[in-house]
Design an enzyme around this catalytic site. Sequence first.
Site, PDB file in Angstrom:
ATOM      1  N   ASP A 242      43.079  37.634  36.035  1.00 16.17           N
ATOM      2  CA  ASP A 242      43.679  36.488  35.353  1.00 16.17           C
ATOM      3  C   ASP A 242      45.130  36.870  35.014  1.00 16.17           C
ATOM      4  OD1 ASP A 242      43.262  33.816  34.654  1.00 16.17           O
ATOM      5  OD2 ASP A 242      42.983  34.328  32.552  1.00 16.17           O
TER       6      ASP A 242
ATOM      7  N   ASP B  43      40.705  38.635  40.653  1.00 20.92           N
ATOM      8  CA  ASP B  43      41.970  38.907  39.960  1.00 20.92           C
ATOM      9  C   ASP B  43      41.651  39.297  38.517  1.00 20.92           C
ATOM     10  OD1 ASP B  43      42.123  36.267  38.205  1.00 20.92           O
ATOM     11  OD2 ASP B  43      41.400  35.711  40.192  1.00 20.92           O
TER      12      ASP B  43
END
Length: 274
Positions: free
Chosen positions: A217, A215
């Site tokens: 974040d 990801d």
Amino acid sequence: MTKVKIGIIGGTGFDNPDILKDRKEIQLTTPFGPPSDSCVVEGKVRGIPCVLVSRHGKQHSITPSKVNYRANIWALKELGCTHIIASTATGSLKEEIKPGDIIIPDDFIDRTYMRLQTFYDGEPNSPQGVLHLPMHPPFSESLRKLIIKTAKEINIDCHKEGTIVTIEGPRFSSKSESKMFQTFGCALVNMSTVPEVMLAKEAGILYAAIAVATDYDCWKEDYANVTHANVQEIFKKNVDKILNLIMAVIPKIVQQNWDKEILEAQELVNSSMM
Ligand code: ADE
């Protein structure tokens, strides 16, 4: 030539003992209590002795702050491991590290605050002494180089370096924290490299991590913020890359003479003891 044995620490989504042939579950405890799941799995990868620890337990029931990192590393040392390859799911803090990418980190920043970070804690059952261990370089450079070379040979793209910041968790970071980590120069954020990497160094074990970015974040404006569900989903989609890389690097580890690195790691510990 020192006989090598390889510890594999499986993180989120990578704790399947099926990668080992001739598996044997070993129940054990250590001066620091039991390892995750109270057991490790010994077996062979391509005929080479390995030991698998499932960091968060097979049911992923151990929160990052509660993983008994000391017991996990102690157990691997006790069973004769000379090397550790740890897998870890991470958030990317850099545009060019995309979800699904593999990174071989070369440094860390510690943002944990409730983990025991040393075997030498002054307790009666612990090894005695006070250890002021230099941290640089935290990851074994030789092992990192071998993983990077192997990845190239089997056509797995990987980022050759990156600083990983380990947060306490279990929550993810706020946007301001995420942006602050970017100003620190961090490439990745996770919840498990600290204190694993320093405990391996205290144990004189050569340690490297294979990180997967799952990801961005929560710093990236046009991208979904991290959730546990998307960490799991992206990790699962990319788990074969880690698996193939680990399976390919293990036979290469045994072909190399590690006497110098192992001796240096041990001498560093001895010379850092008060
Ligand atoms: N593990 C995977 N993604 C993460 C993130 N964004 N922060 C902390 N740990 C993670």
